[in-house]
Write an enzyme that holds these catalytic residues in place. Sequence first.
Site, PDB file in Angstrom:
ATOM      1  N   TYR A   1      -9.426 -18.214 -20.429  1.00 43.27           N
ATOM      2  CA  TYR A   1      -9.879 -19.312 -20.878  1.00 43.27           C
ATOM      3  C   TYR A   1     -10.030 -19.077 -22.523  1.00 43.27           C
ATOM      4  CZ  TYR A   1     -13.245 -23.050 -22.940  1.00 43.27           C
ATOM      5  OH  TYR A   1     -12.671 -24.731 -24.120  1.00 43.27           O
TER       6      TYR A   1
ATOM      7  N   ARG B   1      -2.524 -28.650 -31.770  1.00 43.80           N
ATOM      8  CA  ARG B   1      -3.269 -28.008 -32.605  1.00 43.80           C
ATOM      9  C   ARG B   1      -4.499 -27.304 -31.922  1.00 43.80           C
ATOM     10  NH1 ARG B   1      -7.998 -27.179 -31.234  1.00 43.80           N
ATOM     11  NH2 ARG B   1      -9.545 -28.599 -31.766  1.00 43.80           N
TER      12      ARG B   1
ATOM     13  N   LYS C   1      -8.522 -26.043 -18.929  1.00 46.84           N
ATOM     14  CA  LYS C   1     -10.007 -27.106 -19.189  1.00 46.84           C
ATOM     15  C   LYS C   1     -10.269 -27.485 -17.892  1.00 46.84           C
ATOM     16  CE  LYS C   1     -10.798 -27.252 -23.446  1.00 46.84           C
ATOM     17  NZ  LYS C   1     -11.947 -27.245 -24.196  1.00 46.84           N
TER      18      LYS C   1
ATOM     19  N   GLU D   1      -7.468 -33.789 -25.668  1.00 46.56           N
ATOM     20  CA  GLU D   1      -7.634 -32.498 -25.740  1.00 46.56           C
ATOM     21  C   GLU D   1      -6.838 -32.144 -26.667  1.00 46.56           C
ATOM     22  OE1 GLU D   1     -10.766 -29.866 -24.211  1.00 46.56           O
ATOM     23  OE2 GLU D   1     -10.235 -28.939 -26.008  1.00 46.56           O
ATOM     24  N   ASP D   2      -7.075 -30.479 -27.747  1.00 48.31           N
ATOM     25  CA  ASP D   2      -5.917 -30.249 -29.144  1.00 48.31           C
ATOM     26  C   ASP D   2      -5.023 -31.515 -29.453  1.00 48.31           C
ATOM     27  OD1 ASP D   2      -7.785 -28.914 -29.022  1.00 48.31           O
ATOM     28  OD2 ASP D   2      -6.929 -26.672 -28.117  1.00 48.31           O
TER      29      ASP D   2
ATOM     30  N   ASP E   1     -12.748 -33.536 -26.725  1.00 48.89           N
ATOM     31  CA  ASP E   1     -13.243 -32.882 -26.727  1.00 48.89           C
ATOM     32  C   ASP E   1     -13.533 -32.119 -27.612  1.00 48.89           C
ATOM     33  OD1 ASP E   1     -14.587 -30.933 -25.116  1.00 48.89           O
ATOM     34  OD2 ASP E   1     -13.155 -29.114 -25.162  1.00 48.89           O
ATOM     35  N   ASP E   2     -13.191 -32.209 -28.445  1.00 48.70           N
ATOM     36  CA  ASP E   2     -12.784 -31.489 -29.819  1.00 48.70           C
ATOM     37  C   ASP E   2     -13.952 -32.366 -31.044  1.00 48.70           C
ATOM     38  OD1 ASP E   2     -11.177 -29.632 -28.828  1.00 48.70           O
ATOM     39  OD2 ASP E   2      -9.669 -30.518 -29.065  1.00 48.70           O
TER      40      ASP E   2
ATOM     41  N   ASN F   1     -11.795 -21.076 -32.908  1.00 43.52           N
ATOM     42  CA  ASN F   1     -10.755 -20.392 -31.696  1.00 43.52           C
ATOM     43  C   ASN F   1      -9.305 -19.793 -31.910  1.00 43.52           C
ATOM     44  OD1 ASN F   1     -13.263 -20.225 -30.170  1.00 43.52           O
ATOM     45  ND2 ASN F   1     -12.627 -21.984 -29.632  1.00 43.52           N
TER      46      ASN F   1
ATOM     47  N   ASN G   1     -19.508 -23.390 -27.056  1.00 45.25           N
ATOM     48  CA  ASN G   1     -17.687 -23.130 -26.941  1.00 45.25           C
ATOM     49  C   ASN G   1     -18.014 -25.332 -25.675  1.00 45.25           C
ATOM     50  OD1 ASN G   1     -15.811 -23.583 -25.136  1.00 45.25           O
ATOM     51  ND2 ASN G   1     -14.925 -22.026 -27.085  1.00 45.25           N
TER      52      ASN G   1
HETATM   53  N1  LIG Z   1     -16.060 -23.372 -30.505  1.00 41.13           N
HETATM   54  C1  LIG Z   1     -15.984 -25.121 -29.936  1.00 41.13           C
HETATM   55  O1  LIG Z   1     -16.162 -25.281 -28.867  1.00 41.13           O
HETATM   56  C2  LIG Z   1     -14.547 -25.653 -30.430  1.00 41.13           C
HETATM   57  C3  LIG Z   1     -13.411 -24.952 -31.765  1.00 41.13           C
HETATM   58  N2  LIG Z   1     -13.008 -25.545 -31.735  1.00 41.13           N
HETATM   59  C4  LIG Z   1     -12.377 -24.984 -33.476  1.00 41.13           C
HETATM   60  O2  LIG Z   1     -12.360 -25.250 -34.545  1.00 41.13           O
HETATM   61  C5  LIG Z   1     -11.263 -25.220 -35.248  1.00 41.13           C
HETATM   62  C6  LIG Z   1     -11.101 -26.264 -36.197  1.00 41.13           C
HETATM   63  O3  LIG Z   1     -10.762 -27.235 -34.990  1.00 41.13           O
HETATM   64  P1  LIG Z   1     -10.837 -28.731 -35.539  1.00 41.13           P
HETATM   65  O4  LIG Z   1     -11.421 -29.027 -36.254  1.00 41.13           O
HETATM   66  O5  LIG Z   1     -10.402 -29.372 -34.711  1.00 41.13           O
HETATM   67  O6  LIG Z   1      -9.452 -28.809 -36.811  1.00 41.13           O
HETATM   68  P2  LIG Z   1      -8.504 -29.648 -37.683  1.00 41.13           P
HETATM   69  O7  LIG Z   1      -7.472 -29.283 -37.876  1.00 41.13           O
HETATM   70  O8  LIG Z   1      -9.286 -31.095 -37.484  1.00 41.13           O
HETATM   71  O9  LIG Z   1      -9.741 -29.313 -38.749  1.00 41.13           O
HETATM   72  C7  LIG Z   1      -9.611 -27.968 -39.214  1.00 41.13           C
HETATM   73  C8  LIG Z   1     -10.474 -28.295 -41.065  1.00 41.13           C
HETATM   74  O10 LIG Z   1     -10.468 -26.924 -41.374  1.00 41.13           O
HETATM   75  C9  LIG Z   1      -9.899 -27.105 -43.115  1.00 41.13           C
HETATM   76  N3  LIG Z   1      -9.401 -25.706 -43.327  1.00 41.13           N
HETATM   77  C10 LIG Z   1      -8.597 -24.598 -42.802  1.00 41.13           C
HETATM   78  N4  LIG Z   1      -8.537 -23.983 -43.499  1.00 41.13           N
HETATM   79  C11 LIG Z   1      -9.985 -23.744 -44.042  1.00 41.13           C
HETATM   80  C12 LIG Z   1     -10.336 -22.656 -45.163  1.00 41.13           C
HETATM   81  N5  LIG Z   1      -9.279 -21.684 -45.318  1.00 41.13           N
HETATM   82  N6  LIG Z   1     -11.207 -23.139 -46.458  1.00 41.13           N
HETATM   83  C13 LIG Z   1     -11.528 -23.951 -45.457  1.00 41.13           C
HETATM   84  N7  LIG Z   1     -11.074 -25.350 -45.488  1.00 41.13           N
HETATM   85  C14 LIG Z   1     -10.580 -24.965 -44.325  1.00 41.13           C
HETATM   86  C15 LIG Z   1      -9.609 -28.610 -42.764  1.00 41.13           C
HETATM   87  O11 LIG Z   1      -9.778 -28.660 -44.483  1.00 41.13           O
HETATM   88  P3  LIG Z   1      -8.408 -30.054 -44.404  1.00 41.13           P
HETATM   89  O12 LIG Z   1      -8.908 -31.648 -43.941  1.00 41.13           O
HETATM   90  O13 LIG Z   1      -8.372 -29.602 -46.214  1.00 41.13           O
HETATM   91  O14 LIG Z   1      -6.988 -29.715 -44.329  1.00 41.13           O
HETATM   92  C16 LIG Z   1      -9.643 -29.431 -41.985  1.00 41.13           C
HETATM   93  O15 LIG Z   1     -11.030 -29.633 -42.830  1.00 41.13           O
HETATM   94  C17 LIG Z   1     -10.382 -24.568 -34.075  1.00 41.13           C
HETATM   95  O16 LIG Z   1      -9.818 -23.398 -35.108  1.00 41.13           O
HETATM   96  C18 LIG Z   1     -10.724 -24.757 -33.250  1.00 41.13           C
HETATM   97  O17 LIG Z   1     -10.707 -23.832 -32.015  1.00 41.13           O
HETATM   98  C19 LIG Z   1     -12.646 -26.622 -32.292  1.00 41.13           C
HETATM   99  C20 LIG Z   1     -12.883 -27.804 -31.083  1.00 41.13           C
HETATM  100  C21 LIG Z   1     -14.158 -26.981 -30.142  1.00 41.13           C
HETATM  101  C1  LIG Z   2     -12.912 -25.059 -27.360  1.00 46.53           C
HETATM  102  C2  LIG Z   2     -11.492 -26.103 -27.790  1.00 46.53           C
HETATM  103  O1  LIG Z   2     -11.165 -27.023 -27.849  1.00 46.53           O
HETATM  104  C3  LIG Z   2     -11.090 -25.482 -29.056  1.00 46.53           C
HETATM  105  O2  LIG Z   2     -11.025 -24.896 -29.469  1.00 46.53           O
HETATM  106  O3  LIG Z   2     -10.126 -26.485 -29.393  1.00 46.53           O
HETATM  107 MG   LIG Z   3     -10.132 -28.094 -27.951  1.00 44.88          MG
END
Ligand SMILES: NC(=O)C1=CN([C@@H]2O[C@H](COP(=O)(O)OP(=O)(O)OC[C@H]3O[C@@H](n4cnc5c(N)ncnc54)[C@H](OP(=O)(O)O)[C@@H]3O)[C@@H](O)[C@H]2O)C=CC1
Ligand SMILES: CC(=O)C(=O)O
Ligand SMILES: [Mg+2]
Length: 579
Positions: A127, A180, A198, A270-271, A293-294, A435, A479
């Site tokens: 993972y 993504r 997953k 997912e993603d 999931d996200d 991540n 996570n």
């Molecule tokens: N720990 C866990 O269980 C999980 C972790 N994640 C992680 O979270 C991260 C984001 O995922 P997700 O929400 O789906 O992605 P999205 O693409 O949906 O969202 C990313 C957000 O971050 C903003 N952003 C990117 N770079 C910057 C920066 N330098 N400064 C400020 N804002 C910034 C973007 O801005 P804008 O909208 O303006 O483009 C957007 O709003 C990934 O790395 C993913 O791996 C996701 C799901 C689960």
């Molecule tokens: C953990 C997860 O689902 C992600 O980083 O997208």
């Molecule tokens: Mg994910």
Amino acid sequence: MESALKDLSTPTGGVEDVYGEDCATEDQCITPWTIAVSSGYNLLRDPRYNKGLAFTERERDAHYLRGLLPPVISSQELQEKKLMQSIRQYDVPLHKYVAMMELEERNERLFYKLLIDNVEELLPIVYTPTVGEACQKYGSLFKRPQGLYISLNEKGRILEVLKNWPEKSIQVIVVTDGERILGLGDLGCQGMGIPVGKLALYTALGGVRPSACLPITIDVGTNNEKLLNDEFYIGLRQRRATGQEYYDFLHEFMSAVKQNYGEKILVQFEDFANHNAFELLAKYRTSHLVFNDDIQGTASVVLAGLIASLKLLGGALCDHTFLFLGAGEAGTGIAELIALEISNKTNIPVEETRKKIWLVDSKGLIVSGRKETLQAFKKPWAHEHEPVNNLLDAVKAVKPTVLIGTSGTGRTFTKEVVEAMACMNKRPLIMALSNPTSQAECTAEEAYTWSEGRAVFASGSPFPSFEYDGKLNIPGQANNCYIFPGFGFGLVMSGTIRVHDDMLLAASEALAAQVTEEHYAKGMIYPPFADIRKISAHIAASVAAKAYELGVATRLPRPADLVKYAESCMYTPNYRSYR
Ligand SMILES: NC(=O)C1=CN([C@@H]2O[C@H](COP(=O)(O)OP(=O)(O)OC[C@H]3O[C@@H](n4cnc5c(N)ncnc54)[C@H](OP(=O)(O)O)[C@@H]3O)[C@@H](O)[C@H]2O)C=CC1
Ligand SMILES: CC(=O)C(=O)O
Ligand SMILES: [Mg+2]
């Protein structure tokens, strides 16, 4: 066919070329018939039933294995010991990943035994973070299909493609379109590593049978130029289909899934990129058993950590102020569940409870002045405030007690940001959720050092414990893998047909309830992964209980003790004896 099978023996005792395979020329088509029951050499090549050196004398006789194996007979425990020794010899995590995938293809039960018994050591391999690197290199790593690839080439024939998968009783599908992948961006068809990983956790952490799990990658192209120009790229070499073409294709997929597997198949998105993820969830949550999931799993795991953290931070959830860096799927998904939980606990309308939750995106703090240009999922968070352009100024303006990183951009929680949090709070809660590790907003060491050991810290990818000023701090892994295996298992075991937000809240509370005083003393806000099967059983039971309460569970009568029922239904990887 019956007449063709009548006379299989020739006068000399040989077998006739019934299907014409031997006499067919190379350009003539033949049908690749196989037999269903494995024995002899085929049994050793069948990962579901292969036990390698653990086949007993009796089994070696009964299943035509004599001579195909060296004489020694190993126990499963000895096999496990040997494999762990060999995996530990690799220094490069990707080599360990490949070794694990090869084991899964060779001996499925042994793979799951290793993963379950050594979960804390092997989770970072199968993972995050290693699976991210594996996806980036999936084109070179690809050997055998581990799931279904449904590309635009299969448009109009998706139902047929589903029927090509050898297993028929599928309970959980994890599907990605690869746009993504973690915080690594668009990896196209190579995102397949994520559904595969997953679903391995669905089995190892949640107890869903491996044969009931189906990883799927939808390939509508990729906008990743590097992949489009990579000679080893395994996906469609075209830019992504969008708009009506994309949604029509996804609709064909969702319809085919329901037609083939019925109402109770769980589809975990997912993603997907956020411009599709929210829309797909909204569109299918009323007609299918779907779960993003996200958006939802992440929300549930973070809420659990927040509930648990109150023991260390003090106060109730409604007393805290939350600031997010990143306003996408994870950020707004978590924000909405926090607002819902506070609303449920205080009877204050959710429109009001949202006001203590602030988000920063790539353009700065989300404020009402930006409302016109914001995507729909950001609009509820556009509170009245002056424009603020960067995170540090947002921290100073909002004065959060909790800082959550969901930006997918590494090193964005700078020393100044963490120090500002520590200056305002006795115990600042800092979550760097992005991540893989390279994208984490800060490391555990940074959070503890810059806050002079006062931060409560959790991250999406694992960080080692860190000693500050003589005190050992154990960072939590916030996570969604704490949630989705138990959550999905709870849905499956109760025959639930729709996901409801109250089930996410139930899962959060079940997870938070597993954190003990002993954990709190070490700064932990999540229980150890070593206990994950027990944790998943509790989450599954709470989710199922909520489903029965809401009248969406179809497996009747309701088992009296849902935790015991969950435990009794869980897949265990110990070898079975063959008659
Ligand atoms: N720990 C866990 O269980 C999980 C972790 N994640 C992680 O979270 C991260 C984001 O995922 P997700 O929400 O789906 O992605 P999205 O693409 O949906 O969202 C990313 C957000 O971050 C903003 N952003 C990117 N770079 C910057 C920066 N330098 N400064 C400020 N804002 C910034 C973007 O801005 P804008 O909208 O303006 O483009 C957007 O709003 C990934 O790395 C993913 O791996 C996701 C799901 C689960
Ligand atoms: C953990 C997860 O689902 C992600 O980083 O997208
Ligand atoms: Mg994910």
